[in-house]
Scaffold this motif. Structure first.
Motif, PDB file in Angstrom:
ATOM      1  N   VAL A   1     -17.512  22.791  52.647  1.00  0.00           N
ATOM      2  CA  VAL A   1     -16.489  21.777  52.894  1.00  0.00           C
ATOM      3  C   VAL A   1     -17.191  20.595  53.543  1.00  0.00           C
ATOM      4  CG1 VAL A   1     -14.333  21.203  54.074  1.00  0.00           C
ATOM      5  CG2 VAL A   1     -14.700  23.509  53.214  1.00  0.00           C
ATOM      6  N   GLY A   2     -17.313  19.507  52.829  1.00  0.00           N
ATOM      7  CA  GLY A   2     -18.074  18.374  53.344  1.00  0.00           C
ATOM      8  C   GLY A   2     -19.508  18.803  53.591  1.00  0.00           C
ATOM      9  N   LYS A   3     -19.973  18.633  54.828  1.00  0.00           N
ATOM     10  CA  LYS A   3     -21.339  19.023  55.182  1.00  0.00           C
ATOM     11  C   LYS A   3     -21.423  20.433  55.758  1.00  0.00           C
ATOM     12  CE  LYS A   3     -22.844  14.269  56.089  1.00  0.00           C
ATOM     13  NZ  LYS A   3     -23.425  13.326  57.099  1.00  0.00           N
ATOM     14  N   GLU A   4     -20.281  21.079  55.915  1.00  0.00           N
ATOM     15  CA  GLU A   4     -20.246  22.414  56.499  1.00  0.00           C
ATOM     16  C   GLU A   4     -20.336  23.474  55.412  1.00  0.00           C
ATOM     17  OE1 GLU A   4     -17.327  25.254  59.263  1.00  0.00           O
ATOM     18  OE2 GLU A   4     -16.673  23.256  58.639  1.00  0.00           O
ATOM     19  N   THR A   5     -21.213  24.477  55.621  1.00  0.00           N
ATOM     20  CA  THR A   5     -21.341  25.601  54.702  1.00  0.00           C
ATOM     21  C   THR A   5     -21.165  26.895  55.485  1.00  0.00           C
ATOM     22  OG1 THR A   5     -22.851  24.385  53.248  1.00  0.00           O
ATOM     23  CG2 THR A   5     -22.824  26.779  53.042  1.00  0.00           C
ATOM     24  N   LEU A   6     -20.375  27.804  54.930  1.00  0.00           N
ATOM     25  CA  LEU A   6     -20.088  29.069  55.599  1.00  0.00           C
ATOM     26  C   LEU A   6     -20.357  30.210  54.637  1.00  0.00           C
ATOM     27  CD1 LEU A   6     -18.801  30.468  58.134  1.00  0.00           C
ATOM     28  CD2 LEU A   6     -16.611  30.304  56.927  1.00  0.00           C
TER      29      LEU A   6
ATOM     30  N   GLU B   1     -10.536  21.825  59.164  1.00  0.00           N
ATOM     31  CA  GLU B   1     -10.455  21.777  57.705  1.00  0.00           C
ATOM     32  C   GLU B   1     -10.516  23.166  57.073  1.00  0.00           C
ATOM     33  OE1 GLU B   1      -9.703  19.346  55.917  1.00  0.00           O
ATOM     34  OE2 GLU B   1     -10.200  17.519  56.998  1.00  0.00           O
ATOM     35  N   MET B   2     -11.225  24.096  57.727  1.00  0.00           N
ATOM     36  CA  MET B   2     -11.399  25.433  57.154  1.00  0.00           C
ATOM     37  C   MET B   2     -11.311  26.477  58.258  1.00  0.00           C
ATOM     38  SD  MET B   2     -14.589  26.921  54.869  1.00  0.00           S
ATOM     39  CE  MET B   2     -15.844  26.317  56.021  1.00  0.00           C
ATOM     40  N   LEU B   3     -10.602  27.555  57.973  1.00  0.00           N
ATOM     41  CA  LEU B   3     -10.517  28.692  58.878  1.00  0.00           C
ATOM     42  C   LEU B   3     -10.946  29.943  58.120  1.00  0.00           C
ATOM     43  CD1 LEU B   3      -7.043  28.031  60.554  1.00  0.00           C
ATOM     44  CD2 LEU B   3      -9.236  28.047  61.751  1.00  0.00           C
ATOM     45  N   CYS B   4     -11.641  30.838  58.810  1.00  0.00           N
ATOM     46  CA  CYS B   4     -12.035  32.112  58.213  1.00  0.00           C
ATOM     47  C   CYS B   4     -11.525  33.235  59.104  1.00  0.00           C
ATOM     48  CB  CYS B   4     -13.551  32.209  58.063  1.00  0.00           C
ATOM     49  SG  CYS B   4     -14.103  33.770  57.319  1.00  0.00           S
TER      50      CYS B   4
ATOM     51  N   GLY C   1      -5.730  21.344  52.937  1.00  0.00           N
ATOM     52  CA  GLY C   1      -6.007  21.277  51.501  1.00  0.00           C
ATOM     53  C   GLY C   1      -7.335  20.647  51.155  1.00  0.00           C
ATOM     54  N   ALA C   2      -8.329  20.744  52.053  1.00  0.00           N
ATOM     55  CA  ALA C   2      -9.611  20.049  51.865  1.00  0.00           C
ATOM     56  C   ALA C   2     -10.301  20.466  50.570  1.00  0.00           C
ATOM     57  CB  ALA C   2     -10.536  20.326  53.044  1.00  0.00           C
ATOM     58  N   ALA C   3     -10.928  19.506  49.912  1.00  0.00           N
ATOM     59  CA  ALA C   3     -11.773  19.814  48.758  1.00  0.00           C
ATOM     60  C   ALA C   3     -12.908  20.725  49.211  1.00  0.00           C
ATOM     61  CB  ALA C   3     -12.327  18.528  48.156  1.00  0.00           C
ATOM     62  N   HIS C   4     -13.251  21.719  48.407  1.00  0.00           N
ATOM     63  CA  HIS C   4     -14.297  22.663  48.785  1.00  0.00           C
ATOM     64  C   HIS C   4     -14.901  23.291  47.538  1.00  0.00           C
ATOM     65  CE1 HIS C   4     -10.530  24.955  48.488  1.00  0.00           C
ATOM     66  NE2 HIS C   4     -11.273  25.985  48.119  1.00  0.00           N
ATOM     67  N   THR C   5     -16.100  23.834  47.706  1.00  0.00           N
ATOM     68  CA  THR C   5     -16.813  24.454  46.593  1.00  0.00           C
ATOM     69  C   THR C   5     -17.244  25.863  46.984  1.00  0.00           C
ATOM     70  OG1 THR C   5     -17.659  22.301  45.886  1.00  0.00           O
ATOM     71  CG2 THR C   5     -18.747  24.255  44.990  1.00  0.00           C
TER      72      THR C   5
END
Length: 324
Positions: free
Chosen positions: A53-58, A130-133, A71-75
């Motif tokens: 998500v953006g510059k963050e990778t998990l 933007e993202m929760l896990c 609803g952030a764009a993500h890959t």
């Protein structure tokens, strides 16, 4: 009604499961920004993946549930190597679309869906990242899962298992069952985030703080009361200074909480279309209809009357769609 139940009622979630993916080898999938009020989620049933998500990778794995509150764009990327991506096949099984990408490695198994929330989501979820896990595995003995966390994780695993079974082997009623299970999943995810202290800002963070949660519960039960810093501090059994400092640490002021919950009640009453704007203002704690209108417009961008007309038009459009 407890404060989490009221929060879920305000958010009015409706869950869907859209895809069941089994992918191996070189694989990635990009998800564009979702519309307002749409919260995409992914449940990792087996295997490992990375999400950007953006510059963050998990890095995520079996049992993890990913949420994108805004609803952030993500890959999503599969963790298996490979230079060439095999041909993807898609098939609708009557309930979900099954996506398969063959490969030599064990496949990543994942359910993808969306929680569609009501208009309250913009305000009540505004402080979330933007993202929760949310991890559902724990360590097998309940340790480190927080008070009540073991029960919640067991619930999550059970819900996910039932959703998986219905998506993989659909039968009569599977679509309705999955829809209801995914809506329940949303509530249990929120309860788990609260139990684990997984959110650091906003209303959910307040609910995770045992003392500050008393303020949320009190205002949820009676938002129309003339709440002040003193009265909320008394409810929490803390000093004014402690209340203000703790709220500030969690990203809002006590009176912002009062205004947020009043406005969400107002929006719900206006959508019901049975009360005048003056009656709604009174039920939400405003003696002046003009003052109520100003605050409502600040929160929603339009006045109470326009808000009601907008939602009335949406309801009528849903009941009587225009056919081409």
């Amino acid at each position: 009604m407890d404060s989490l139940s009221e929060l879920v009622r305000l958010l009015a979630p409706a869950g869907t499961v859209d895809l069941h993916c089994r992918v191996a080898g070189a694989w990635s999938a990009h998800n564009e920004q979702a519309p307002p009020g749409h919260v995409p989620y992914h449940v990792i049933l087996d295997g490992q993946a990375s999400v950007q998500v953006g510059k963050e990778t998990l890095q995520v794995g079996m049992g993890d549930v990913l949420l994108f509150p805004h609803g952030a764009a993500h890959t999503l990327h599969g963790m298996q190597g490979g230079r060439r991506r095999a041909a993807e096949s898609r098939q609708f099984n009557g309930v979900v679309t099954e996506v398969s990408v063959p490969g030599a490695a064990a496949p990543l198994d994942i359910l993808c869906g969306t929680f569609v929330l009501g208009s309250a989501s913009k305000v009540l979820l505004s402080a979330l990242p933007e993202m929760l896990c949310v991890g559902t595995r724990g360590n097998g003995d309940g340790e480190g899962e927080g008070e009540g966390g073991g029960d919640d994780l067991a619930w999550l695993r059970g819900l996910i298992g039932m959703m998986h079974a219905e998506a993989e082997r659909p039968g009569p009623g599977s679509a309705a069952i999955i829809a209801d299970l995914s809506t329940a999943l949303f509530t249990v995810l929120l309860r788990t985030l609260i139990a684990q202290g997984g959110v650091s800002q906003g209303v959910i963070a307040l609910m995770a703080d045992p003392r500050m949660a008393r303020a949320v519960d009190a205002v949820v039960r009676a938002p129309e009361k003339p709440w002040t810093l003193d009265s909320l501090a008394q409810v929490c059994n803390v000093s004014r200074a402690t209340l203000a400092r703790r709220f500030s640490q969690l990203g809002m002021t006590p009176l912002e909480l009062v205004t947020t919950l009043r406005m969400e009640r107002a929006a719900r009453l206006l959508r019901q279309d049975g009360l005048s704007a003056a009656a709604v203002a009174e039920q939400c704690g405003y003696a002046s209809q003009a003052a109520f209108g100003r605050v409502f417009t600040q929160q929603f961008g339009i006045g109470p009357g326009a808000y009601r007309r907008q939602h009335r038009a949406l309801r009528l459009g849903a009941r009587d769609p225009i056919t081409e």
